[in-house]
Design an enzyme around this catalytic site. Structure first.
Site, PDB file in Angstrom:
ATOM      1  N   LYS A  21       7.784   2.833  -8.858  1.00 11.28           N
ATOM      2  CA  LYS A  21       9.133   2.323  -8.522  1.00 11.28           C
ATOM      3  C   LYS A  21       9.096   1.419  -7.284  1.00 11.28           C
ATOM      4  O   LYS A  21       9.621   0.310  -7.310  1.00 11.28           O
ATOM      5  CB  LYS A  21      10.113   3.493  -8.266  1.00 11.28           C
ATOM      6  CG  LYS A  21      10.302   4.429  -9.438  1.00 11.28           C
ATOM      7  CD  LYS A  21      11.298   5.518  -9.120  1.00 11.28           C
ATOM      8  CE  LYS A  21      10.843   6.456  -8.015  1.00 11.28           C
ATOM      9  NZ  LYS A  21       9.626   7.241  -8.339  1.00 11.28           N
ATOM     10  N   ARG A  54      18.692  11.469  -8.468  1.00 12.84           N
ATOM     11  CA  ARG A  54      17.591  12.335  -8.874  1.00 12.84           C
ATOM     12  C   ARG A  54      18.098  13.654  -9.455  1.00 12.84           C
ATOM     13  O   ARG A  54      17.294  14.484  -9.886  1.00 12.84           O
ATOM     14  CB  ARG A  54      16.713  12.627  -7.676  1.00 12.84           C
ATOM     15  CG  ARG A  54      15.443  11.787  -7.579  1.00 12.84           C
ATOM     16  CD  ARG A  54      14.580  12.420  -6.522  1.00 12.84           C
ATOM     17  NE  ARG A  54      13.238  11.986  -6.435  1.00 12.84           N
ATOM     18  CZ  ARG A  54      12.787  11.008  -5.647  1.00 12.84           C
ATOM     19  NH1 ARG A  54      13.623  10.282  -4.946  1.00 12.84           N
ATOM     20  NH2 ARG A  54      11.501  10.753  -5.567  1.00 12.84           N
ATOM     21  N   ARG A  64      -2.490   6.782  -2.775  1.00 14.53           N
ATOM     22  CA  ARG A  64      -1.475   5.875  -2.214  1.00 14.53           C
ATOM     23  C   ARG A  64      -1.674   5.725  -0.704  1.00 14.53           C
ATOM     24  O   ARG A  64      -1.793   6.698   0.018  1.00 14.53           O
ATOM     25  CB  ARG A  64      -0.074   6.421  -2.503  1.00 14.53           C
ATOM     26  CG  ARG A  64       1.026   5.619  -1.814  1.00 14.53           C
ATOM     27  CD  ARG A  64       2.367   5.766  -2.487  1.00 14.53           C
ATOM     28  NE  ARG A  64       2.891   7.106  -2.508  1.00 14.53           N
ATOM     29  CZ  ARG A  64       4.035   7.436  -3.134  1.00 14.53           C
ATOM     30  NH1 ARG A  64       4.735   6.523  -3.792  1.00 14.53           N
ATOM     31  NH2 ARG A  64       4.462   8.679  -3.129  1.00 14.53           N
ATOM     32  N   ARG A  96       1.197   9.426   2.895  1.00  8.54           N
ATOM     33  CA  ARG A  96       2.425  10.203   3.054  1.00  8.54           C
ATOM     34  C   ARG A  96       2.130  11.695   3.088  1.00  8.54           C
ATOM     35  O   ARG A  96       1.309  12.175   2.323  1.00  8.54           O
ATOM     36  CB  ARG A  96       3.381   9.875   1.899  1.00  8.54           C
ATOM     37  CG  ARG A  96       4.205   8.626   2.169  1.00  8.54           C
ATOM     38  CD  ARG A  96       4.974   8.155   0.976  1.00  8.54           C
ATOM     39  NE  ARG A  96       5.750   9.201   0.303  1.00  8.54           N
ATOM     40  CZ  ARG A  96       6.613   8.965  -0.678  1.00  8.54           C
ATOM     41  NH1 ARG A  96       6.804   7.722  -1.105  1.00  8.54           N
ATOM     42  NH2 ARG A  96       7.267   9.946  -1.248  1.00  8.54           N
ATOM     43  N   ARG A 127       6.741  18.370  -6.350  1.00 10.60           N
ATOM     44  CA  ARG A 127       7.590  17.196  -6.583  1.00 10.60           C
ATOM     45  C   ARG A 127       7.654  16.863  -8.068  1.00 10.60           C
ATOM     46  O   ARG A 127       8.717  16.525  -8.595  1.00 10.60           O
ATOM     47  CB  ARG A 127       7.057  15.992  -5.804  1.00 10.60           C
ATOM     48  CG  ARG A 127       7.439  16.054  -4.340  1.00 10.60           C
ATOM     49  CD  ARG A 127       6.581  15.144  -3.528  1.00 10.60           C
ATOM     50  NE  ARG A 127       6.830  13.752  -3.824  1.00 10.60           N
ATOM     51  CZ  ARG A 127       5.919  12.788  -3.676  1.00 10.60           C
ATOM     52  NH1 ARG A 127       4.700  13.077  -3.281  1.00 10.60           N
ATOM     53  NH2 ARG A 127       6.239  11.550  -3.924  1.00 10.60           N
TER      54      ARG A 127
HETATM   55  P1  ADP Z   1       6.861   5.461  -6.688  1.00  3.61           P
HETATM   56  O1  ADP Z   1       7.677   4.584  -5.767  1.00  3.61           O
HETATM   57  O2  ADP Z   1       7.394   5.501  -8.094  1.00  3.61           O
HETATM   58  O3  ADP Z   1       6.622   6.843  -6.136  1.00  3.61           O
HETATM   59  P2  ADP Z   1       4.649   3.683  -5.958  1.00  3.61           P
HETATM   60  O4  ADP Z   1       5.169   2.329  -6.275  1.00  3.61           O
HETATM   61  O5  ADP Z   1       4.569   4.080  -4.522  1.00  3.61           O
HETATM   62  O6  ADP Z   1       5.417   4.802  -6.836  1.00  3.61           O
HETATM   63  O7  ADP Z   1       3.201   3.785  -6.635  1.00  3.61           O
HETATM   64  C1  ADP Z   1       2.396   4.969  -6.459  1.00  3.61           C
HETATM   65  C2  ADP Z   1       0.926   4.572  -6.237  1.00  3.61           C
HETATM   66  O8  ADP Z   1       0.414   4.029  -7.447  1.00  3.61           O
HETATM   67  C3  ADP Z   1       0.718   3.496  -5.166  1.00  3.61           C
HETATM   68  O9  ADP Z   1      -0.489   3.763  -4.489  1.00  3.61           O
HETATM   69  C4  ADP Z   1       0.655   2.189  -5.962  1.00  3.61           C
HETATM   70  O10 ADP Z   1      -0.153   1.206  -5.316  1.00  3.61           O
HETATM   71  C5  ADP Z   1       0.008   2.657  -7.274  1.00  3.61           C
HETATM   72  N1  ADP Z   1       0.515   1.947  -8.453  1.00  3.61           N
HETATM   73  C6  ADP Z   1       1.775   1.481  -8.664  1.00  3.61           C
HETATM   74  N2  ADP Z   1       1.875   0.904  -9.881  1.00  3.61           N
HETATM   75  C7  ADP Z   1       0.644   1.028 -10.462  1.00  3.61           C
HETATM   76  C8  ADP Z   1       0.082   0.626 -11.735  1.00  3.61           C
HETATM   77  N3  ADP Z   1       0.831  -0.005 -12.646  1.00  3.61           N
HETATM   78  N4  ADP Z   1      -1.219   0.927 -11.972  1.00  3.61           N
HETATM   79  C9  ADP Z   1      -1.965   1.561 -11.048  1.00  3.61           C
HETATM   80  N5  ADP Z   1      -1.509   1.953  -9.837  1.00  3.61           N
HETATM   81  C10 ADP Z   1      -0.225   1.687  -9.541  1.00  3.61           C
HETATM   82  P1  AMP Z   2      10.424   9.071  -2.728  1.00  5.64           P
HETATM   83  O1  AMP Z   2      10.046   8.186  -1.594  1.00  5.64           O
HETATM   84  O2  AMP Z   2      11.469   8.493  -3.614  1.00  5.64           O
HETATM   85  O3  AMP Z   2       9.215   9.599  -3.494  1.00  5.64           O
HETATM   86  O4  AMP Z   2      11.119  10.369  -2.070  1.00  5.64           O
HETATM   87  C1  AMP Z   2      10.405  11.200  -1.167  1.00  5.64           C
HETATM   88  C2  AMP Z   2      11.188  12.495  -0.930  1.00  5.64           C
HETATM   89  O5  AMP Z   2      12.463  12.197  -0.310  1.00  5.64           O
HETATM   90  C3  AMP Z   2      11.540  13.304  -2.181  1.00  5.64           C
HETATM   91  O6  AMP Z   2      10.472  14.139  -2.606  1.00  5.64           O
HETATM   92  C4  AMP Z   2      12.744  14.104  -1.667  1.00  5.64           C
HETATM   93  O7  AMP Z   2      12.349  15.181  -0.830  1.00  5.64           O
HETATM   94  C5  AMP Z   2      13.462  13.087  -0.802  1.00  5.64           C
HETATM   95  N1  AMP Z   2      14.412  12.290  -1.620  1.00  5.64           N
HETATM   96  C6  AMP Z   2      14.335  10.955  -1.930  1.00  5.64           C
HETATM   97  N2  AMP Z   2      15.350  10.592  -2.719  1.00  5.64           N
HETATM   98  C7  AMP Z   2      16.083  11.716  -2.944  1.00  5.64           C
HETATM   99  C8  AMP Z   2      17.245  11.996  -3.708  1.00  5.64           C
HETATM  100  N3  AMP Z   2      17.862  11.059  -4.436  1.00  5.64           N
HETATM  101  N4  AMP Z   2      17.726  13.279  -3.697  1.00  5.64           N
HETATM  102  C9  AMP Z   2      17.125  14.240  -2.986  1.00  5.64           C
HETATM  103  N5  AMP Z   2      16.018  14.056  -2.262  1.00  5.64           N
HETATM  104  C10 AMP Z   2      15.494  12.808  -2.238  1.00  5.64           C
END
Ligand code: ADP
Ligand code: AMP
Length: 213
Positions: A13, A89, A128, A157, A168
């Site tokens: 995302k 969520r 990541r 993170r 999660r």
């Molecule tokens: P989200 O925001 O959904 O939690 P991220 O965009 O942070 O996910 O992506 C999670 C990890 O996967 C990051 O390290 C990112 O660089 C990697 N990633 C994102 N999209 C892809 C993809 N299409 N293929 C491989 N790795 C990816």
């Molecule tokens: P994210 O960066 O979207 O992966 O979110 C990291 C963490 O923030 C999640 O695991 C939750 O603990 C909190 N969080 C983010 N968005 C929400 C949401 N919409 N509702 C509740 N908790 C959230």
């Protein structure tokens, strides 16, 4: 354009949101980023959010709904549109969002749903890395920084540690289905195959958004 981007943690995302925002100039509203900023600034909200986030749990709906509603009500949003990332969520959050948007006189144009097999997510999240200076997200293997990866300039993170990741995924898998169905019944959902290269995922999204514009 007023958009949501949905998908399990690690689906991509944030990675795709950065590209969408750059091309389509909508405001990026990531609840996870808002909570991390509050933690970094050591605010009351940050302290509260951290107690949930570190364990891989969701921050309570009242708190999350409040910060999103406040952000959506700010001046820039009506002019630029928005991309909500990581919200809603829970189905209660989806209902709160519907109410907030109705109150503000804003309607949603589309929901980008990045689909991925949960078995792929552990390696996405464990690799990541985030650039400290810019906040940009990379992956040690799948998307390494062009100039190479230097431990000092990047961080991982807290909630990407294996203990938090399992929780999660459990929380998000159980909560996400009703939300997708809620928006599917309104004809807003665009499913995107998330298990392909970052650029290929974006090409699919770009096609969808270009048709929505
Ligand atoms: P989200 O925001 O959904 O939690 P991220 O965009 O942070 O996910 O992506 C999670 C990890 O996967 C990051 O390290 C990112 O660089 C990697 N990633 C994102 N999209 C892809 C993809 N299409 N293929 C491989 N790795 C990816
Ligand atoms: P994210 O960066 O979207 O992966 O979110 C990291 C963490 O923030 C999640 O695991 C939750 O603990 C909190 N969080 C983010 N968005 C929400 C949401 N919409 N509702 C509740 N908790 C959230």
């Amino acid at each position: 354009m007023n958009l949501l981007i949905m998908g399990l943690p690690g689906a991509g995302k944030g990675t795709q949101a950065a590209k969408i925002v750059e091309q389509f100039k909508v405001a990026h509203i990531s609840t996870g980023d808002m909570f991390r900023a509050a933690i970094a600034n050591q605010t009351e909200l940050g302290l509260l959010a951290k107690s949930y986030m570190d364990g891989g749990n969701l921050v309570p709906d009242e708190v999350t709904n409040g910060i999103v509603k406040e952000r959506l009500g700010q001046e820039d949003i009506k002019a630029t549109g928005f991309l909500l990332d990581g919200y809603p969520r829970t189905i209660e959050q989806a209902h709160a969002l519907d109410a907030a948007l109705a109150e503000l006189g804003i309607s949603l144009d589309g929901v980008i749903n990045i689909e991925i097999d949960p078995a792929k997510l552990q390696e996405r999240l464990s690799g990541r890395i985030i650039h400290k200076a810019t906040g940009e997200t990379f992956h040690k293997v799948f998307n390494p920084p062009a100039e190479g990866y230097n431990e000092e300039d990047y961080y991982q993170r807290e909630d990407d540690k294996p203990e938090s990741v399992a929780r999660r995924l459990e929380v998000n898998i159980s909560q996400s289905q009703p939300i997708i169905e809620h928006y599917r019944s309104k004809g807003l959902v665009h499913d995107i195959e998330g298990d392909q290269d970052i650029e290929e995922v974006y090409a699919e999204i770009e096609k969808v958004l270009s048709n929505l514009k």
